[in-house]
Design an enzyme around this catalytic site. Structure first.
Site, PDB file in Angstrom:
ATOM      1  N   LYS A  22       0.816  -1.226   0.000  1.00  0.00           N
ATOM      2  CA  LYS A  22       0.000   0.000   0.000  1.00  0.00           C
ATOM      3  C   LYS A  22       0.846   1.271   0.000  1.00  0.00           C
ATOM      4  O   LYS A  22       0.585   2.184  -0.755  1.00  0.00           O
ATOM      5  CB  LYS A  22      -0.859   0.063   1.263  1.00  0.00           C
ATOM      6  CG  LYS A  22      -2.150  -0.650   1.213  1.00  0.00           C
ATOM      7  CD  LYS A  22      -3.033  -0.295   2.394  1.00  0.00           C
ATOM      8  CE  LYS A  22      -2.457  -0.249   3.729  1.00  0.00           C
ATOM      9  NZ  LYS A  22      -1.866  -0.937   4.624  1.00  0.00           N
ATOM     10  N   ARG A  97      -9.478   2.036   8.782  1.00  0.00           N
ATOM     11  CA  ARG A  97      -9.095   0.671   9.159  1.00  0.00           C
ATOM     12  C   ARG A  97     -10.192  -0.038   9.932  1.00  0.00           C
ATOM     13  O   ARG A  97     -10.053  -1.219  10.258  1.00  0.00           O
ATOM     14  CB  ARG A  97      -7.863   0.728  10.057  1.00  0.00           C
ATOM     15  CG  ARG A  97      -6.555   0.382   9.401  1.00  0.00           C
ATOM     16  CD  ARG A  97      -5.480   0.488  10.452  1.00  0.00           C
ATOM     17  NE  ARG A  97      -4.296  -0.251  10.138  1.00  0.00           N
ATOM     18  CZ  ARG A  97      -3.268   0.242   9.441  1.00  0.00           C
ATOM     19  NH1 ARG A  97      -3.309   1.458   8.967  1.00  0.00           N
ATOM     20  NH2 ARG A  97      -2.211  -0.501   9.241  1.00  0.00           N
ATOM     21  N   ARG A 136      11.397  -6.308   5.755  1.00  0.00           N
ATOM     22  CA  ARG A 136      11.346  -4.842   5.740  1.00  0.00           C
ATOM     23  C   ARG A 136      12.121  -4.219   6.899  1.00  0.00           C
ATOM     24  O   ARG A 136      12.469  -3.058   6.857  1.00  0.00           O
ATOM     25  CB  ARG A 136       9.862  -4.471   5.828  1.00  0.00           C
ATOM     26  CG  ARG A 136       9.517  -3.103   5.401  1.00  0.00           C
ATOM     27  CD  ARG A 136       8.048  -3.015   5.107  1.00  0.00           C
ATOM     28  NE  ARG A 136       7.210  -3.132   6.302  1.00  0.00           N
ATOM     29  CZ  ARG A 136       5.899  -2.956   6.295  1.00  0.00           C
ATOM     30  NH1 ARG A 136       5.276  -2.695   5.167  1.00  0.00           N
ATOM     31  NH2 ARG A 136       5.196  -3.061   7.394  1.00  0.00           N
ATOM     32  N   ARG A 138      11.394  -3.073  10.000  1.00  0.00           N
ATOM     33  CA  ARG A 138      10.958  -1.879  10.726  1.00  0.00           C
ATOM     34  C   ARG A 138      10.790  -2.248  12.192  1.00  0.00           C
ATOM     35  O   ARG A 138      10.641  -3.422  12.520  1.00  0.00           O
ATOM     36  CB  ARG A 138       9.630  -1.400  10.138  1.00  0.00           C
ATOM     37  CG  ARG A 138       9.503   0.091  10.026  1.00  0.00           C
ATOM     38  CD  ARG A 138       8.292   0.424   9.186  1.00  0.00           C
ATOM     39  NE  ARG A 138       7.058  -0.106   9.793  1.00  0.00           N
ATOM     40  CZ  ARG A 138       5.914  -0.139   9.151  1.00  0.00           C
ATOM     41  NH1 ARG A 138       5.833   0.298   7.913  1.00  0.00           N
ATOM     42  NH2 ARG A 138       4.833  -0.603   9.760  1.00  0.00           N
ATOM     43  N   ARG A 149      -0.804  -7.890  13.725  1.00  0.00           N
ATOM     44  CA  ARG A 149      -1.339  -6.889  12.802  1.00  0.00           C
ATOM     45  C   ARG A 149      -2.206  -7.535  11.731  1.00  0.00           C
ATOM     46  O   ARG A 149      -3.220  -6.981  11.315  1.00  0.00           O
ATOM     47  CB  ARG A 149      -0.197  -6.076  12.172  1.00  0.00           C
ATOM     48  CG  ARG A 149       0.621  -5.357  13.228  1.00  0.00           C
ATOM     49  CD  ARG A 149       1.114  -3.971  12.861  1.00  0.00           C
ATOM     50  NE  ARG A 149       1.455  -3.778  11.477  1.00  0.00           N
ATOM     51  CZ  ARG A 149       2.690  -3.860  10.980  1.00  0.00           C
ATOM     52  NH1 ARG A 149       3.697  -4.152  11.747  1.00  0.00           N
ATOM     53  NH2 ARG A 149       2.882  -3.620   9.718  1.00  0.00           N
TER      54      ARG A 149
HETATM   55  P1  ADP Z   1       0.914  -1.482   7.693  1.00  0.00           P
HETATM   56  O1  ADP Z   1       2.279  -2.051   7.522  1.00  0.00           O
HETATM   57  O2  ADP Z   1      -0.012  -2.353   8.468  1.00  0.00           O
HETATM   58  O3  ADP Z   1       0.327  -0.993   6.409  1.00  0.00           O
HETATM   59  P2  ADP Z   1       0.873   1.255   8.696  1.00  0.00           P
HETATM   60  O4  ADP Z   1       2.176   1.887   8.372  1.00  0.00           O
HETATM   61  O5  ADP Z   1      -0.300   1.642   7.879  1.00  0.00           O
HETATM   62  O6  ADP Z   1       1.096  -0.319   8.705  1.00  0.00           O
HETATM   63  O7  ADP Z   1       0.490   1.523  10.231  1.00  0.00           O
HETATM   64  C1  ADP Z   1       1.354   1.180  11.287  1.00  0.00           C
HETATM   65  C2  ADP Z   1       0.605   1.205  12.612  1.00  0.00           C
HETATM   66  O8  ADP Z   1       0.044   2.512  12.852  1.00  0.00           O
HETATM   67  C3  ADP Z   1      -0.595   0.267  12.696  1.00  0.00           C
HETATM   68  O9  ADP Z   1      -0.204  -1.042  13.038  1.00  0.00           O
HETATM   69  C4  ADP Z   1      -1.442   0.952  13.788  1.00  0.00           C
HETATM   70  O10 ADP Z   1      -0.958   0.684  15.084  1.00  0.00           O
HETATM   71  C5  ADP Z   1      -1.222   2.432  13.507  1.00  0.00           C
HETATM   72  N1  ADP Z   1      -2.270   2.981  12.604  1.00  0.00           N
HETATM   73  C6  ADP Z   1      -2.055   3.512  11.363  1.00  0.00           C
HETATM   74  N2  ADP Z   1      -3.214   3.896  10.804  1.00  0.00           N
HETATM   75  C7  ADP Z   1      -4.190   3.620  11.715  1.00  0.00           C
HETATM   76  C8  ADP Z   1      -5.607   3.751  11.736  1.00  0.00           C
HETATM   77  N3  ADP Z   1      -6.272   4.248  10.701  1.00  0.00           N
HETATM   78  N4  ADP Z   1      -6.267   3.340  12.849  1.00  0.00           N
HETATM   79  C9  ADP Z   1      -5.626   2.826  13.885  1.00  0.00           C
HETATM   80  N5  ADP Z   1      -4.302   2.648  13.938  1.00  0.00           N
HETATM   81  C10 ADP Z   1      -3.581   3.036  12.864  1.00  0.00           C
END
Ligand code: ADP
Length: 194
Positions: A22, A97, A136, A138, A149
């Protein structure tokens, strides 16, 4: 086809599990559409790195692979979407989400007479996801946290697929291809506007 709304601004949501690509695609698609890529995950990670009040509040939640609460996220997104650059459209990555967040997004847009143009779902087989995310490196990418997750994704975020399909906004894209091929599939799914 994605019909351009009166202002010609395009408002796109990217939906997909952790590791679906994404974030990468949001940047590429936003650039080709000439709109801003908005990543809530990135915004939160920046807040954590800066040690801001928001960052301090969400740090442990993110590290555990849990979702930040809907109210906090509503504030973050409301403020970000009010910024000047978001008026010309956006590609939203990481929000909504939950179904409640989807309702909030609709409400934020409704208030300024705007609407989403499309929701692109990037589909990747589960087995591929864990490998990708582990590669990755991170801070929130240990295997245990990734599994958490993914579980949260299935439980809380996946219902959005049916929700947006029902609203005829959903476009499905096969994410099990090269980065360039996924980008092309997204452009095609957006009817050539990307
Ligand atoms: P991913 O690798 O799952 O795409 P993101 O970079 O989008 O991860 O998000 C990392 C973390 O930030 C999530 O695991 C969550 O804890 C938090 N987060 C991001 N966006 C949201 C959201 N819309 N609602 C709740 N938590 C969020």
């Amino acid at each position: 086809m994605v019909a351009a709304s009166s202002s010609s601004a395009l408002r796109i949501v990217l939906l997909g599990p952790p590791g679906s690509g994404k974030g990468t695609q949001a940047g590429t698609v936003a650039e080709s559409l000439g709109v801003s890529a908005i990543s809530t995950g990135e915004m939160l990670r920046e807040a954590v790195a800066a040690g801001s009040p928001l960052g301090l509040r969400v740090n442990e939640i993110m590290a555990a692979g849990e979702l930040v609460d809907d109210e906090t996220m509503a504030d973050v997104v409301r403020e970000r979407l009010a910024a000047e650059d978001a008026q010309k459209g956006f590609v939203l990555d990481g929000y909504p989400r939950t179904l409640s967040q989807a309702a909030t997004l609709q409400e934020i847009l409704d208030r300024s007479g705007k609407r989403l143009d499309a929701v692109v779902q990037i589909d990747v087989p589960e087995s591929e996801l864990v490998n990708r995310v582990l590669g990755r490196h991170r801070a929130d990418d240990t295997e245990e946290v990734i599994r958490q997750r993914l579980a949260v994704y299935h439980e809380q975020t996946e219902p959005l697929i049916a929700f947006y399909r029902e609203g005829s906004l959903l476009r499905d894209v096969d994410g099990h291809q090269s980065i360039e091929e996924v980008a092309k599939s997204i452009r095609d799914a957006l009817g050539g506007e990307g």
